[in-house]
Write a protein that holds these residues in place. Structure first.
Motif, short mmCIF file in Angstrom:
data_model
loop_
_atom_site.label_atom_id
_atom_site.label_comp_id
_atom_site.label_asym_id
_atom_site.label_seq_id
_atom_site.Cartn_x
_atom_site.Cartn_y
_atom_site.Cartn_z
N THR A 161 -7.48 -4.36 -2.65
CA THR A 161 -7.83 -5.11 -1.45
C THR A 161 -6.66 -5.97 -0.97
O THR A 161 -5.69 -6.17 -1.69
CB THR A 161 -9.02 -6.05 -1.73
OG1 THR A 161 -8.60 -7.06 -2.67
CG2 THR A 161 -10.20 -5.27 -2.30
N ASP A 162 -6.79 -6.47 0.26
CA ASP A 162 -5.76 -7.38 0.77
C ASP A 162 -5.66 -8.63 -0.09
O ASP A 162 -4.57 -9.16 -0.31
CB ASP A 162 -6.08 -7.78 2.22
CG ASP A 162 -5.83 -6.67 3.22
OD1 ASP A 162 -5.30 -5.61 2.82
OD2 ASP A 162 -6.16 -6.85 4.41
N ARG A 180 -3.69 -7.74 -3.08
CA ARG A 180 -2.28 -7.65 -2.67
C ARG A 180 -1.65 -9.04 -2.61
O ARG A 180 -0.55 -9.26 -3.12
CB ARG A 180 -2.18 -6.98 -1.31
CG ARG A 180 -0.78 -6.95 -0.70
CD ARG A 180 -0.83 -6.78 0.81
NE ARG A 180 -1.54 -7.90 1.44
CZ ARG A 180 -1.99 -7.88 2.68
NH1 ARG A 180 -1.85 -6.80 3.43
NH2 ARG A 180 -2.61 -8.94 3.18
N ARG A 240 -5.78 1.98 0.01
CA ARG A 240 -6.56 0.90 0.61
C ARG A 240 -8.00 0.84 0.09
O ARG A 240 -8.71 -0.12 0.35
CB ARG A 240 -6.53 1.00 2.14
CG ARG A 240 -5.15 0.68 2.70
CD ARG A 240 -5.12 0.68 4.22
NE ARG A 240 -3.77 0.39 4.71
CZ ARG A 240 -3.29 -0.84 4.93
NH1 ARG A 240 -4.06 -1.89 4.73
NH2 ARG A 240 -2.06 -1.01 5.37
N THR A 241 -8.41 1.85 -0.64
CA THR A 241 -9.66 1.74 -1.38
C THR A 241 -9.41 1.40 -2.84
O THR A 241 -10.31 0.96 -3.55
CB THR A 241 -10.47 3.05 -1.29
OG1 THR A 241 -9.69 4.14 -1.83
CG2 THR A 241 -10.85 3.36 0.14
N SER A 266 -5.47 7.07 -2.25
CA SER A 266 -6.18 6.23 -1.26
C SER A 266 -5.93 4.76 -1.60
O SER A 266 -6.81 4.07 -2.13
CB SER A 266 -7.68 6.53 -1.29
OG SER A 266 -7.92 7.89 -0.98
N TYR A 325 0.83 -1.21 0.00
CA TYR A 325 0.00 0.00 0.00
C TYR A 325 0.86 1.26 0.00
O TYR A 325 0.51 2.26 -0.66
CB TYR A 325 -0.96 -0.01 1.19
CG TYR A 325 -2.02 -1.09 1.10
CD1 TYR A 325 -3.00 -1.03 0.11
CD2 TYR A 325 -2.02 -2.16 1.98
CE1 TYR A 325 -3.97 -2.02 0.01
CE2 TYR A 325 -2.99 -3.16 1.89
CZ TYR A 325 -3.96 -3.08 0.90
OH TYR A 325 -4.91 -4.06 0.79
#
Length: 239
Positions: free
Chosen positions: A91-92, A95, A87-88, A85, A75
């Motif tokens: 997504t994990d 990632r 983290r918007t 942004s 991130y």
């Protein structure tokens, strides 16, 4: 007769990053391109940031496995590339898919021929890597290239990352004083550090293209543009 050894860096030298970049492109590439960021440029930025933090942690005696570092830097690297942004943006799960792409790297063309040339000339081939041995050996297994697990040396064992000189010394210590000992890499920072501890140096331009040799205080015994040519030159320089 002294024994002859060549220790290879793996990722970047024997293995290309194309599969990593291609995975990023598949998972988030269209969104990156909408921000004028290519998957390759983001992948290189992310990977380079992870290598930097990995090295800084090692220098400050807080060594962490590279796989943990690259996951943590996802991130932040998006943000540094201009994603406000992150983290918007991703997504994990995305990632983790991108990180998995790093485990699916493929051998460069010519790696198998390179090893065969050296082994036919009586050299033992070794690998020194910042990654965990099981993952890195998988690159060779998937390509059908023999690379025994016992010939892998990982920085995870010593807890010291390349290019700290202490990272190369366990490899050098495996060999007798009068053995022929080479270190081969496509990273000039890597092979030039190995030369400082006592290896003969072989550098291949297959990854970096430009050696930027003026930055590194080390003479290379071998310079080559392909891995097979590097192997042939190592053999010739060892006779």
């Amino acid at each position: 007769m002294p024994d002859k050894h060549v220790v290879f860096d793996v990722v970047g030298t024997c293995v290309s990053f194309d599969a990593f970049y291609n995975t990023i492109d598949r998972v988030i590439g269209s969104r990156l391109l909408a921000k004028n960021i290519t998957a390759r440029s983001f992948g290189f930025t992310w990977m380079t940031a992870a290598e930097l933090e990995f090295t800084f942690l090692s220098i400050s005696e807080r060594y962490r496995p590279y796989k943990d570092v690259i996951k943590a830097l996802f991130y932040r690297s998006l943000y540094m590339c201009g994603i406000e942004s992150p983290r918007t943006f991703a997504t994990d799960a995305e990632r983790d898919q991108c990180v998995q792409g790093y485990s699916e790297l493929e051998l460069r063309p010519g790696t198998a021929d390179c090893f065969e040339i050296l082994r036919n000339a009586g050299f033992t081939v070794w690998c020194l890597t910042t990654g965990d041995a099981k993952r890195v050996r998988g690159y060779f297994e998937r390509a059908g290239v023999d690379m025994p697990l016992e010939n892998f040396i990982t920085c995870d064992t010593a807890g010291v990352a390349k290019p700290a000189l202490a990272a190369y010394k366990p490899a050098l210590a495996r060999f007798a004083e009068d053995d022929v000992k080479w270190f081969a890499a496509a990273h000039m920072w890597d092979v030039s550090a190995a030369v400082k501890v006592g290896f003969r140096g072989a550098y291949c331009t297959v990854y970096e293209k430009e050696s930027c040799a003026e930055l590194f205080d080390a003479e290379m015994d071998v310079l080559a543009d392909t891995l097979p040519d590097m192997a042939k030159s190592i053999v010739a320089a060892s006779t």
